[in-house]
Design a protein around this motif. Structure first.
Motif, PDB file in Angstrom:
ATOM      1  N   LYS A 142      30.059  33.392  32.885  1.00  0.00           N
ATOM      2  CA  LYS A 142      30.001  34.445  32.166  1.00  0.00           C
ATOM      3  C   LYS A 142      28.968  35.509  32.350  1.00  0.00           C
ATOM      4  N   GLU A 143      28.028  34.845  33.113  1.00  0.00           N
ATOM      5  CA  GLU A 143      26.788  35.637  33.306  1.00  0.00           C
ATOM      6  C   GLU A 143      27.065  36.468  34.651  1.00  0.00           C
ATOM      7  N   PHE A 144      28.179  36.183  35.502  1.00  0.00           N
ATOM      8  CA  PHE A 144      28.315  37.012  36.332  1.00  0.00           C
ATOM      9  C   PHE A 144      29.569  38.202  36.175  1.00  0.00           C
ATOM     10  N   ILE A 145      29.911  38.282  34.843  1.00  0.00           N
ATOM     11  CA  ILE A 145      31.078  39.136  34.535  1.00  0.00           C
ATOM     12  C   ILE A 145      30.286  40.438  34.229  1.00  0.00           C
ATOM     13  N   GLU A 146      30.967  41.732  34.799  1.00  0.00           N
ATOM     14  CA  GLU A 146      30.388  42.881  34.433  1.00  0.00           C
ATOM     15  C   GLU A 146      30.784  43.177  33.302  1.00  0.00           C
ATOM     16  N   GLU A 147      29.956  43.641  32.244  1.00  0.00           N
ATOM     17  CA  GLU A 147      30.334  44.142  30.780  1.00  0.00           C
ATOM     18  C   GLU A 147      31.310  45.339  31.039  1.00  0.00           C
ATOM     19  N   GLY A 148      32.325  45.404  30.376  1.00  0.00           N
ATOM     20  CA  GLY A 148      33.207  46.481  30.053  1.00  0.00           C
ATOM     21  C   GLY A 148      34.429  46.263  31.187  1.00  0.00           C
ATOM     22  N   THR A 149      34.352  45.564  32.091  1.00  0.00           N
ATOM     23  CA  THR A 149      35.547  45.149  33.149  1.00  0.00           C
ATOM     24  C   THR A 149      36.616  44.607  32.489  1.00  0.00           C
ATOM     25  N   HIS A 150      37.690  45.161  32.974  1.00  0.00           N
ATOM     26  CA  HIS A 150      39.397  44.848  32.416  1.00  0.00           C
ATOM     27  C   HIS A 150      40.176  44.321  33.649  1.00  0.00           C
ATOM     28  N   ASN A 151      39.608  43.813  34.726  1.00  0.00           N
ATOM     29  CA  ASN A 151      40.068  43.559  35.793  1.00  0.00           C
ATOM     30  C   ASN A 151      39.313  42.168  36.423  1.00  0.00           C
ATOM     31  N   LEU A 152      39.657  40.875  36.153  1.00  0.00           N
ATOM     32  CA  LEU A 152      39.022  39.989  36.241  1.00  0.00           C
ATOM     33  C   LEU A 152      39.726  38.636  36.565  1.00  0.00           C
ATOM     34  N   ILE A 153      39.504  37.790  37.693  1.00  0.00           N
ATOM     35  CA  ILE A 153      40.013  36.588  37.882  1.00  0.00           C
ATOM     36  C   ILE A 153      38.759  35.619  37.861  1.00  0.00           C
ATOM     37  N   VAL A 154      39.012  34.641  37.371  1.00  0.00           N
ATOM     38  CA  VAL A 154      38.126  33.244  37.080  1.00  0.00           C
ATOM     39  C   VAL A 154      38.802  31.853  37.728  1.00  0.00           C
ATOM     40  N   GLN A 155      38.285  31.214  38.616  1.00  0.00           N
ATOM     41  CA  GLN A 155      38.761  30.155  39.065  1.00  0.00           C
ATOM     42  C   GLN A 155      37.557  29.112  38.668  1.00  0.00           C
ATOM     43  N   HIS A 156      38.058  27.979  38.125  1.00  0.00           N
ATOM     44  CA  HIS A 156      37.444  26.716  37.765  1.00  0.00           C
ATOM     45  C   HIS A 156      37.803  25.701  38.550  1.00  0.00           C
ATOM     46  N   ASN A 157      37.200  25.162  39.279  1.00  0.00           N
ATOM     47  CA  ASN A 157      37.602  23.962  40.328  1.00  0.00           C
ATOM     48  C   ASN A 157      38.722  24.108  40.880  1.00  0.00           C
ATOM     49  N   SER A 158      39.801  23.589  40.787  1.00  0.00           N
ATOM     50  CA  SER A 158      41.142  23.601  41.407  1.00  0.00           C
ATOM     51  C   SER A 158      42.038  24.550  41.014  1.00  0.00           C
ATOM     52  N   GLY A 159      41.585  25.421  39.950  1.00  0.00           N
ATOM     53  CA  GLY A 159      42.836  26.440  39.709  1.00  0.00           C
ATOM     54  C   GLY A 159      42.118  27.501  39.035  1.00  0.00           C
ATOM     55  N   VAL A 160      42.763  28.463  39.022  1.00  0.00           N
ATOM     56  CA  VAL A 160      42.436  29.964  38.294  1.00  0.00           C
ATOM     57  C   VAL A 160      42.887  29.684  36.680  1.00  0.00           C
ATOM     58  N   VAL A 161      41.872  29.944  35.702  1.00  0.00           N
ATOM     59  CA  VAL A 161      41.998  29.757  34.486  1.00  0.00           C
ATOM     60  C   VAL A 161      41.867  31.042  33.621  1.00  0.00           C
ATOM     61  N   TYR A 162      41.595  32.232  34.479  1.00  0.00           N
ATOM     62  CA  TYR A 162      41.761  33.427  33.668  1.00  0.00           C
ATOM     63  C   TYR A 162      42.155  34.462  34.565  1.00  0.00           C
ATOM     64  N   THR A 163      43.024  35.434  34.011  1.00  0.00           N
ATOM     65  CA  THR A 163      43.475  36.808  35.032  1.00  0.00           C
ATOM     66  C   THR A 163      43.833  37.952  33.969  1.00  0.00           C
ATOM     67  N   GLU A 164      42.980  38.938  34.259  1.00  0.00           N
ATOM     68  CA  GLU A 164      42.996  40.081  33.435  1.00  0.00           C
ATOM     69  C   GLU A 164      43.323  41.253  34.226  1.00  0.00           C
ATOM     70  N   LEU A 165      43.960  42.108  33.932  1.00  0.00           N
ATOM     71  CA  LEU A 165      44.304  43.272  34.868  1.00  0.00           C
ATOM     72  C   LEU A 165      44.721  44.490  33.697  1.00  0.00           C
ATOM     73  N   SER A 166      43.983  45.555  33.866  1.00  0.00           N
ATOM     74  CA  SER A 166      44.014  46.636  32.776  1.00  0.00           C
ATOM     75  C   SER A 166      45.574  47.272  32.862  1.00  0.00           C
ATOM     76  N   GLU A 167      46.084  48.023  31.840  1.00  0.00           N
ATOM     77  CA  GLU A 167      47.371  48.672  31.752  1.00  0.00           C
ATOM     78  C   GLU A 167      47.451  49.823  32.986  1.00  0.00           C
ATOM     79  N   GLU A 168      46.243  50.439  32.962  1.00  0.00           N
ATOM     80  CA  GLU A 168      46.318  51.509  33.892  1.00  0.00           C
ATOM     81  C   GLU A 168      46.548  51.177  35.000  1.00  0.00           C
ATOM     82  N   LEU A 169      45.733  49.989  35.714  1.00  0.00           N
ATOM     83  CA  LEU A 169      45.978  49.641  36.951  1.00  0.00           C
ATOM     84  C   LEU A 169      47.415  49.046  37.242  1.00  0.00           C
ATOM     85  N   ARG A 170      48.154  48.122  36.237  1.00  0.00           N
ATOM     86  CA  ARG A 170      49.552  47.787  36.295  1.00  0.00           C
ATOM     87  C   ARG A 170      50.480  49.014  36.550  1.00  0.00           C
TER      88      ARG A 170
END
Length: 433
Positions: free
Chosen positions: A79-107
Motif C-alpha cells: 500500500k505504501e507504494f501506491i500513488e494516491e488517486g491512481t486508477h491504473n494499478l496492478i499488484v502481484q503477491h508472490n506467484s500471481g496477480v491479486v489486483y488489477t484496476e484500469l480506469s474507464e477512460e483508458l479502457r
C-alpha cells in the motif's frame, strides 16, 4: 543426466501449474519448449562475475493466490507504494496477480492493462506476436528458465496514436520463500503512442531464500514514446536477476529510470536495440550497495538505425564491503550513420573495503558517427567536504549532502512524487543515515 537433476524446475511442475490456472495451451507448450532448451544452455556470463558460484536454485513452487476485491484488502507492504488517486494499478503477491484496476477512460481508448496470464488467453494474437521478441528464450539458461517458470506479470498495450497523460503503476511483493516469484513485464506501445509505466519490487518477512528471475520487454513501434521507471528494494534473502530489453522502431523513444536498492546480490542487464532510424534511448541508473553485496549492472545500447541516439548515465554508491561491476556498452553497427552514443559511469566508495569497477565500452563499426564515454571511481572529495564545513556544516552532514547531490540528478527524474519520496527514504536507509 535428466532435466530433473540439472534444472530447478521440472516439466511435471509446469504442467501442474498450467492446469491449476487454466493456462492457454500454446503458452504451456512454449514453457515446456523453454525448459527443454534450458538444459542445453549455459549460464549468462556477466563481466567479472561468476554466476556458477551463486545459488540460483530457489525458484520455489507455484502457489495459487486469491484475487483481492479492493485496495483495502491488499497486503500492507504494497500500500505504501501506491500513488494516491491512481486508477491504473496492478499488484502481484508472490506467484500471481491479486489486483488489477484500469480506469474507464483508458479502457475507452483501447488500452489493455492486465496480468500477462490473462492477456495470453484474452489477447492471444498480440501476446503471441511480441512475447519473447526482446529477451530471447535462447539467450542463456536463466532466460530459458524464466520462460519456463514465469508467473503473474503485466501486459500493457497502448493503441496507435493514443497518448496517456497519467502513469500506470504496478507493485510486486514476495513474502513467501516457498512460492515462485518470476513476473514477466511486456509493454507494447503502438505507433505514435506515449506512455509512462512505473513499478516497485519489494520483499518482506521472508523465512528463506528467493530467486527473482524477472524479464521486462518493451516494444516501441514507429514514433512511440515510452518512459519506464522501476525501483527494486528486495531484502538480503532475495537474489535478483533482472533482464530488461527494449526494441525501438523508426523515431521511437525509450527512457529507462532504474533504482537498484536491493540488500541482496543482484545482476541487472538493461539494454536497448535502436533498430529504426531517428530512435533515441536514455538510461538513468542509480545503485547503492552495502554489507557484503555482490552487484553487477550492465547498461547497453545497440545502434542499427541511422541518426539514432543513446545516452547512458549510471551512478553507484558502495559502502561497507559491497562489490560492484558497472558496465556500459555502446555498440554502433555498420550502416548506422550519424549515430550518437554517449555514456557515463560514476562510482562513489564510502569504505576502504568497498569495491567499484566501472567499465565503459565503445564498439564502433561505422565511420560517420559520434561516441564518447566517461568513467570515474573514487571517494568523497575532501575539498568539497572542507568547503561545506567552512560554511558551518558538520563533516557528517557535509558528506551526506555530497552523496545526495551525487544521486539527485536521477532521483529527480522519477515520474511519481510518492516514488521519488520513497526512493529518498531508501537512499537514507541504505546509507545508514
Amino acid at each position: 543426466m535428466t532435466l530433473q537433476t540439472i534444472l530447478p524446475v521440472q516439466a511435471a511442475q509446469i504442467k501442474e501449474w498450467a492446469e491449476a490456472r487454466s493456462e492457454a495451451a500454446w503458452l504451456t507448450e512454449r514453457r515446456l519448449q523453454a525448459l527443454e532448451l534450458a538444459a542445453s544452455l549455459e549460464l549468462p556470463k556477466p563481466e567479472k562475475t561468476k554466476l556458477d558460484r551463486w545459488d540460483l536454485s530457489a525458484y520455489g513452487a507455484f502457489k495459487s493466490v486469491a484475487k483481492t476485491a479492493s485496495r483495502e484488502e491488499l497486503p500492507a507492504a504494497t500500500k505504501e507504494f501506491i500513488e494516491e488517486g491512481t486508477h491504473n494499478l496492478i499488484v502481484q503477491h508472490n506467484s500471481g496477480v491479486v489486483y488489477t484496476e484500469l480506469s474507464e477512460e483508458l479502457r475507452a481508448k483501447g488500452v489493455i492493462f492486465t496480468d500477462l496470464e490473462t492477456a495470453a488467453r484474452e489477447h492471444e494474437v498480440l501476446v503471441k506476436k511480441h512475447l519473447g521478441t526482446a529477451v530471447k528464450t535462447s539467450e542463456h539458461q536463466v532466460s530459458a528458465l524464466h520462460y519456463a517458470a514465469w508467473t503473474g506479470g503485466v501486459f500493457l498495450y497502448v493503441p496507435k496514436n493514443v497518448e496517456l497523460e497519467v502513469p500506470l503503476q504496478a507493485v510486486f511483493l514476495t513474502d513467501d520463500a516457498s512460492a515462485t516469484f518470476a513476473p514477466h513485464i511486456l509493454v507494447v506501445a503502438d505507433a505514435n503512442s506515449r506512455v509512462t509505466y512505473v513499478d516497485n519490487y519489494v520483499s518482506t518477512g521472508l523465512d528463506g531464500k528467493v530467486l527473482h528471475n524477472g524479464v521486462v520487454e518493451v516494444i516501441a513501434l514507429d514514433g512511440a514514446k515510452v518512459q519506464y521507471a522501476t525501483v527494486h528494494q528486495f531484502g538480503k534473502e532475495v537474489t535478483d536477476l533482472s533482464y530488461r530489453r527494449a526494441l525501438l522502431s523508426n523515431d521511437a523513444d525509450i527512457e529507462w529510470i532504474v533504482g537498484e536498492m536491493n540488500d541482496g546480490d543482484t545482476i541487472a542487464d538493461t539494454a536497448t536495440s535502436l533498430n529504426g532510424n531517428g530512435t533515441h534511448s536514455d538510461a538513468k541508473i542509480i545503485a547503492i550497495g552495502s554489507g557484503t553485496q555482490k552487484l553487477n549492472f550492465t547498461t547497453r545500447a545497440v545502434h542499427f538505425g541511422k541518426s539514432s541516439e543513446s545516452d547512458m548515465f549510471t551512478r553507484a554508491v558502495m559502502r561497507e564491503e559491497a562489490q560492484s561491476i558497472i558496465n556500459g556498452i555502446t555498440k554502433i553497427e555498420h550502416g548506422a550513420t550519424k549515430a550518437n552514443g554517449q555514456q557515463t559511469e560514476k562510482v562513489l566508495m564510502l569504505s576502504p573495503a568497498a569495491r567499484g569497477d566501472a567499465n565503459p565500452i565503445l564498439l564502433i563499426d561505422e565511420d560517420d558517427v559520434m561516441a564518447g564515454h566517461a568513467a570515474s571511481v573514487g571517494k568523497v572529495n575532501p575539498e568539497q567536504v572542507y568547503y561545506l564545513m567552512s560554511r558551518g556544516i558538520s563533516k557528517v552532514d557535509a558528506e551526506r549532502l555530497i552523496i545526495y547531490g551525487f544521486l539527485a540528478p536521477i532521483i529527480a527524474e522519477i515520474p511519481l512524487e510518492l516514488l521519488r519520496t520513497r526512493l529518498q527514504r531508501i537512499v537514507e536507509r541504505k546509507l545508514g543515515q
